[in-house]
Enzyme design. Structure first.
Site, PDB file in Angstrom:
ATOM      1  N   ASP A 478       9.534 -10.969  16.751  1.00 21.81           N
ATOM      2  CA  ASP A 478      10.615 -11.836  16.675  1.00 21.81           C
ATOM      3  C   ASP A 478      11.873 -11.332  15.743  1.00 21.81           C
ATOM      4  O   ASP A 478      11.707 -10.243  15.222  1.00 21.81           O
ATOM      5  CB  ASP A 478       9.953 -13.024  16.092  1.00 21.81           C
ATOM      6  CG  ASP A 478      10.597 -14.256  16.276  1.00 21.81           C
ATOM      7  OD1 ASP A 478      11.818 -14.314  16.903  1.00 21.81           O
ATOM      8  OD2 ASP A 478      10.324 -15.518  15.893  1.00 21.81           O
ATOM      9  N   ASP A 548      12.995 -21.178  22.935  1.00 23.38           N
ATOM     10  CA  ASP A 548      12.312 -22.200  22.087  1.00 23.38           C
ATOM     11  C   ASP A 548      12.304 -23.590  22.631  1.00 23.38           C
ATOM     12  O   ASP A 548      11.666 -24.268  22.315  1.00 23.38           O
ATOM     13  CB  ASP A 548      12.801 -22.146  20.824  1.00 23.38           C
ATOM     14  CG  ASP A 548      12.505 -21.135  19.837  1.00 23.38           C
ATOM     15  OD1 ASP A 548      11.475 -20.466  20.171  1.00 23.38           O
ATOM     16  OD2 ASP A 548      13.156 -20.909  19.027  1.00 23.38           O
TER      17      ASP A 548
HETATM   18  C1  GLA Z   1      11.327 -18.210  16.420  1.00 15.35           C
HETATM   19  C2  GLA Z   1      10.561 -18.178  17.770  1.00 15.35           C
HETATM   20  C3  GLA Z   1       9.466 -19.123  17.824  1.00 15.35           C
HETATM   21  C4  GLA Z   1       8.766 -19.120  16.556  1.00 15.35           C
HETATM   22  C5  GLA Z   1       9.353 -19.251  15.080  1.00 15.35           C
HETATM   23  C6  GLA Z   1       8.814 -18.962  13.907  1.00 15.35           C
HETATM   24  O1  GLA Z   1      12.247 -19.334  16.647  1.00 15.35           O
HETATM   25  O2  GLA Z   1      11.414 -18.232  18.770  1.00 15.35           O
HETATM   26  O3  GLA Z   1       8.556 -19.015  18.944  1.00 15.35           O
HETATM   27  O4  GLA Z   1       7.973 -18.005  16.572  1.00 15.35           O
HETATM   28  O5  GLA Z   1      10.471 -18.393  15.311  1.00 15.35           O
HETATM   29  O6  GLA Z   1       9.526 -18.952  12.984  1.00 15.35           O
END
Ligand code: GLA
Length: 729
Positions: A478, A548
């Site tokens: 990420d 997300d």
């Molecule tokens: C990002 C990712 C999510 C999750 C969060 C965790 O927003 O896109 O899927 O993993 O971080 O903090």
């Protein structure tokens, strides 16, 4: 096919199955001009199109009007400072502070295959699949050598381009911009298609007319971004989903980018694309070379779907390297939307217990398992297991998950550092920052200075230790904030402008290390959802979390835009719980399944807490996934209806390469009262084949299904969907 050079005419012709690209060297000075790009042609003598002898645009015969020539000639690679006032690709500042550059042809080479781009992700192909032309140009005044590299993939109508710049002079020069591609179009009667968005609204399609003046997109955020996307297509005005000329351009890069169409005074277009010049300056010392990222250009005269098919085939075959690219991926369940930071071993094992019974194959532990990370305000960089949460440690957890017949995956955000972390307390200078200026926080975190090898080495070691401590089958990589306060403690004053690009190179270097050392681990890219969904990341990760926003209806537009360029097998998509966490909308569980099935497919919910009704649908969805994933991963994707345009319906289709079967996904986004059923016309089938639709008695020809269509029965509610399996009989 391939590349040929007509010596008399000084013409290079690059051919693929359906496209031709022509370059001409003109004049004794050797200007490199763009002649033609489009449908396949036989002729090599089209040099007349550059009209370099038209008065007053004649460099040799009319030296008095040299600037008129330079400001009009269709250059293959535009430069700055001597008379071309349109957008430059290259701007070079010499040590004396002046900047000017003019490139002239010196020599060339043509060879089979394609070279690697040092330190950068790039497409690849064998000697049978592609041919490369290198045009070596020089500016004798500043002793700069610029190599224009073109690789034509003969069977796929793909042309890749990148640039190598070498300082052959005795003193350093500074590249103030070094874009990857310049492309001239005759006339202005075109539209431009680009992808725009925000967090939770990534890659919405926008189409507009090209006008006089400039229309630019770009990112200066240090990543390719939620907001804009390193892709542009220039299409004829009349181009539709299935008909018309399309020129697609996609930059294989994950940092700052710039793309611009410019309607010029002579009503032509200059299009440029490459690294965004805003945060860029590169010191090139004697003998040093700079390589730009590559642009993947696609030509199709079969409309937008035609372009999409080429990109999908190309990326599946010539960009993604992971061994998983051609494989069915394990169905995963991710605990992010299920628990956020509030989990422990017991909770995760509960989820795994129920999930395994339903046919789910892998548990992914998301953010919150390390350091003191109980919310998003701390601990990034402290990649050590929090044993208060994970009692018995990681190894125990993974063993227990494995005992249930499931694989285990884990989340990292390797490029970040929280001010409240042991790592930051030890190494405050590891964060990107300008000395003396308090750096801006975002999600309460800073970005690590990945231009530094010592920083990368330490983070890599921490990740490696975790990876080696238990059998981890999957990693979600990420990246949750943009870059600001661009300053590095390790760069000299005249090299600070290199930080953004060096950062991206550092990320690539780490991804390279990781994928070489852990080739069996399934790696999923991510950036606050889909802010780094780009071809650069695809080179390392066979899949990328798309957004997300997991709401099925929001996902329609996000996935439509994403799938216009990227294969369905790369699009991270999960079924989540309702009301949806991003928009509060409730949609049927089946519909959520259909939308996620068109991506990598998985779950993002607390399976121990959803209704029995929803739970019972999971084994059915799992079965659909196993039945159809092969077709979805490898087939041709067609857009049938777009919610974006229709408002009420959305429909897409995947057809197997041999046209023997197809899957049709149809979403009734809004129910219309007192209305007839919608007639849906399919695409991509074989006219003469006879097909049946699963569950229906009628047998119809491909022609009937495509040109007459089939009515889709109205469904009682908003957001309901249907899946049709069409099979050749
Ligand atoms: C990002 C990712 C999510 C999750 C969060 C965790 O927003 O896109 O899927 O993993 O971080 O903090």
């Amino acid at each position: 096919m391939g590349i040929c050079y007509n010596k008399e005419e000084r013409i290079f012709k690059l051919d693929s199955i359906n496209s031709t690209y022509i370059i001409e060297i003109i004049d004794t000075e050797g200007f490199v001009g763009h002649v033609y790009y489009g449908k396949r042609l036989r002729d090599t003598n089209l040099g007349y199109l550059t009209r370099s002898q038209e008065y007053p645009f004649t460099p040799e015969k009319n030296n008095r009007e040299r600037v008129s020539f330079l400001d009009n000639f269709p250059f293959e690679y535009s430069t700055h400072g001597v008379g071309d006032f349109r957008e430059p690709c290259l701007k070079v500042k010499s040590e004396d502070g002046t900047s000017a550059c003019q490139l002239c042809y010196k020599e060339h080479s043509i060879y089979k295959g394609k070279p690697e781009l040092k330190g950068l992700p790039a497409s690849f192909g064998s000697e049978e699949e592609c041919t490369t032309l290198e045009l070596i140009c020089i500016d004798p005044y500043i002793n700069l050598e610029v190599v224009l590299c073109y690789t034509i993939f003969e069977k796929l109508d793909v042309l890749t381009r990148s640039i190598r710049i070498r300082n052959k002079g005795a003193k350093p020069v500074y590249l103030e911009r070094a874009l990857s591609l310049c492309m001239e179009f005759e006339g202005i009667n075109f539209d431009v298609i680009s992808l725009h968005g925000s967090w939770a609204r990534e890659r919405h399609i926008q189409r507009r007319h090209v006008e006089l003046g400039k229309y630019a997109i770009g990112s200066t955020r240090g990543e390719s971004s939620h907001q804009e996307h390193p892709f542009m297509a220039i299409v004829s005005r009349e181009t539709s989903q299935d008909k018309g000329n399309v020129y697609g351009f996609n930059l294989v890069y994950s940092g700052d980018f710039f793309a611009q169409v410019e309607g010029t005074q002579f009503e032509n277009i200059r299009f440029v694309m490459g690294i965004h010049p805003e945060n860029f300056q590169w010191k090139l010392s004697t003998g040093e070379e700079f390589v730009t990222p590559e642009v993947v250009s696609v030509f199709s005269d079969n409309g937008i779907d035609g372009m999409t098919h080429i990109y999908h085939d190309f990326y599946r075959k010539h960009l993604i390297r992971s061994k998983y690219k051609d494989k069915e991926r394990p169905i995963l369940i991710n605990n992010w939307e299920a628990t956020y930071f509030n989990f422990n071993t017991e909770k995760l094992l509960h989820i795994a217990e129920d999930a395994s019974k339903l046919g789910i194959e892998m548990l992914v532990m998301d953010d919150g398992w390390f350091g003191k990370r109980n919310d998003d305000n701390c601990a990034l960089g402290d990649w050590f297991v929090n044993e208060e949460k994970l009692k018995g440690g990681l190894k125990y957890l993974v063993q227990e998950v494995n005992k249930k017949g499931m694989k285990f995956g884990i989340w990292f955000e390797p490029e970040m550092i929280s001010p409240d972390s042991d790592l930051y307390r030890e190494h405050p200078d590891w964060a990107i920052q300008i000395n003396g200026r308090k750096p801006a926080l975002s999600r309460n975190q800073y970005v690590l200075d990945y231009s530094r090898k010592d920083v990368r080495d330490e983070i890599y070691q921490r990740i490696k230790d975790i990876m080696e401590s238990a059998p981890i089958a999957y990693v979600k990589w990420d990246m949750n904030r943009a870059l600001t306060d661009l300053g590095s403690n390790m760069l000299q004053a005249d090299q600070q402008g290199e930080l953004s690009h060096r950062y991206v190179l550092g990320v690539y270097e780490l991804l390279e290390r990781f994928t070489s050392e852990f080739p069996d681990v399934l790696l999923e890219g991510c950036s606050g959802g889909g802010a780094r969904f780009d071809p650069g990341i695809l080179y390392y990760c066979p899949q990328i979390w798309c957004s997300d926003d997991t709401d099925a209806i929001e996902r329609l537009q996000i996935q439509e835009g994403t799938a216009m360029v990227y294969p369905l097998s790369t699009i991270g998509a999960h079924v989540s719980d309702c009301p949806n966490h991003a928009v509060g909308r409730s949609t049927p569980f089946e519909t959520r399944g259909y939308v996620a099935l068109t991506g990598t497919f998985g779950y993002e919910l607390d399976v121990t807490r959803i209704s029995d009704e929803d739970k019972q649908l999971i084994p059915k969805q799992v079965e659909l996934y196993h039945t159809y994933n092969n077709l979805i991963r490898n087939g041709d994707y067609y857009r049938l209806l777009s919610y974006r345009e229709e408002g009420q319906y959305d429909a897409w289709q995947v057809v197997s390469k041999d046209k023997s079967e197809a899957l049709v996904f149809y979403i009734q986004v809004l129910k219309r009262p007192n209305y007839r059923s919608k007639v849906l016309k399919l695409k991509g089938l074989e006219e003469k084949f006879m097909y049946s639709i699963q569950g229906q008695e009628r047998i119809l020809s491909g022609g009937a299904l495509m040109y007459a269509g089939i009515p889709i029965e109205n469904m009682p509610h908003d957001f309901e969907g249907k899946l049709l399996h069409v099979v050749r009989v």
